[in-house]
Enzyme design. Structure first.
Site, PDB file in Angstrom:
ATOM      1  N   ASN A 177     -10.676  -0.052   1.849  1.00 22.78           N
ATOM      2  CA  ASN A 177      -9.236   0.001   1.629  1.00 22.78           C
ATOM      3  C   ASN A 177      -8.959  -0.234   0.151  1.00 22.78           C
ATOM      4  O   ASN A 177      -9.089  -1.352  -0.349  1.00 22.78           O
ATOM      5  CB  ASN A 177      -8.537  -1.054   2.487  1.00 22.78           C
ATOM      6  CG  ASN A 177      -7.025  -0.955   2.440  1.00 22.78           C
ATOM      7  OD1 ASN A 177      -6.453  -0.406   1.506  1.00 22.78           O
ATOM      8  ND2 ASN A 177      -6.366  -1.507   3.446  1.00 22.78           N
ATOM      9  N   CYS A 196       0.805  -1.225   0.000  1.00 21.24           N
ATOM     10  CA  CYS A 196       0.000   0.000   0.000  1.00 21.24           C
ATOM     11  C   CYS A 196       0.834   1.269   0.000  1.00 21.24           C
ATOM     12  O   CYS A 196       0.292   2.370  -0.065  1.00 21.24           O
ATOM     13  CB  CYS A 196      -0.945   0.004   1.209  1.00 21.24           C
ATOM     14  SG  CYS A 196      -2.222  -1.272   1.110  1.00 21.24           S
ATOM     15  N   HIS A 200      -2.678   6.835   4.349  1.00 20.02           N
ATOM     16  CA  HIS A 200      -3.149   5.623   3.667  1.00 20.02           C
ATOM     17  C   HIS A 200      -4.522   5.261   4.222  1.00 20.02           C
ATOM     18  O   HIS A 200      -4.747   5.247   5.431  1.00 20.02           O
ATOM     19  CB  HIS A 200      -2.167   4.479   3.885  1.00 20.02           C
ATOM     20  CG  HIS A 200      -2.719   3.137   3.513  1.00 20.02           C
ATOM     21  ND1 HIS A 200      -3.369   2.907   2.314  1.00 20.02           N
ATOM     22  CD2 HIS A 200      -2.750   1.960   4.194  1.00 20.02           C
ATOM     23  CE1 HIS A 200      -3.766   1.643   2.270  1.00 20.02           C
ATOM     24  NE2 HIS A 200      -3.402   1.049   3.396  1.00 20.02           N
TER      25      HIS A 200
END
Length: 315
Positions: A274, A111, A244
């Site tokens: 996500n 990520c 994030h």
């Protein structure tokens, strides 16, 4: 260097928490309390990492008349959910744009890949090998996700974003990239097993969520401070934090650690889940018009494998 424009693409299909209540008994309330997620997007049949990247690219170019496709001399793609590991997302974008004979690179650091992709651009610019770059981040999490997994099956969403980056300022509204730090912490905690994606086995799994949570909170706050201190700035000088988009509780923990109020954070996890390395770029695209001249923005990321980083931007 400068971020000239950012645009995102999201699939049309919305998956609400009620889907997981019907599937495996996870309640809407429980999911929100644990993650902040209310819904997420899912790619339609025929959509994949590459097609979403193409959509995001077309959108960003349509918004940037000063950045025609023929001026692009570097393409960097980033994903950990590839549609094809040989004909990569960056190659697909190059073919769609029909821009020949330029460097084309795809990377993955989980990520955190957005910032690593931008760091690659920084390197090409520094070496004089490019002046105008396209960075595309795209994740097709639902292609790999196991929805029956009650630990992490409800976390994931799909989406993509594209950024146009130039060595020189093209417009007064460009975001100047002041500084960028990336690093890895794979030697810490349970980085080797906390989040894994093994396509020939069970796809994305997260058996050690608490370990991910604690290290994400620690490293995103720390590297945010590092990039500010390196530029002789205080946390109070920061107008916006774009973390994030992994978990709303992580975002709140990072804010508390830094001493920032909730309204300084940009968040999309509530509606998108996500979206991997695309999440922070999608948030930047959504928030771009609200960044005022003189504002300072930090994008901070943390990924499975425990890679992390922070980028300081200024308008």
């Amino acid at each position: 260097m400068y971020i000239h424009q950012v645009a995102a693409y999201l699939p049309a299909h919305v998956v609400t928490n009620e889907h997981f209540t019907r599937l495996n008994g996870l309640s809407h309330k429980w999911i929100i309390e644990r993650t902040g997620i209310q819904e997420r997007r899912k790619a339609a049949p025929g959509e994949n990492t590459n097609t979403m990247a193409l959509e995001a690219t077309q959108r960003v170019l349509a918004q940037a008349p000063l950045f025609p496709k023929d001026s692009i001399d570097l393409i960097v793609g980033a994903t950990y959910t590839p549609h094809d590991t040989i004909y990569t997302v960056a190659h697909a974008v190059q073919r769609d744009l029909d821009v020949a004979d330029i460097p084309v690179v795809s990377v993955s650091s989980a990520c955190s890949s957005l910032l690593n992709a931008i760091e690659i651009v920084e390197g090409y610019f520094a070496m004089g090998k490019a002046r105008r770059a396209l960075v595309v981040v795209s994740e097709h999490n639902t292609a790999y996700n196991n929805e029956d997994d009650t630990v992490a099956g409800h976390l994931w969403g799909d989406g993509a974003a594209a950024l146009l980056i130039s060595k020189d300022r093209l417009a007064p509204t460009d975001l100047r990239m002041v500084d960028l730090i990336t690093a890895g912490a794979a030697n810490m905690g349970k980085a080797d097993t906390a989040v894994t994606l093994k396509p020939v086995e069970r796809g994305i799994v997260m058996p050690h969520g608490k370990d991910v949570f604690s290290h994400a909170c620690q490293y995103m706050a720390r590297v945010t401070r590092d990039v500010l201190e390196r530029n002789k700035l205080e946390v109070a000088d920061l107008n916006w934090l774009i973390p994030h988009q992994a978990n709303l509780r992580i975002t709140r923990n990072v804010l508390e650690n830094l001493g920032l109020p909730d309204d300084r954070a940009v968040s999309n996890i509530e509606k998108l889940g996500n979206t991997g390395c695309a999440g922070a770029a999608i948030a930047l695209a959504d928030h771009l018009d609200q960044i005022k001249p003189g504002d300072r923005v930090v994008i901070t990321v943390f990924g499975g494998g425990y890679s992390y980083g922070a980028m300081l931007l200024e308008r």
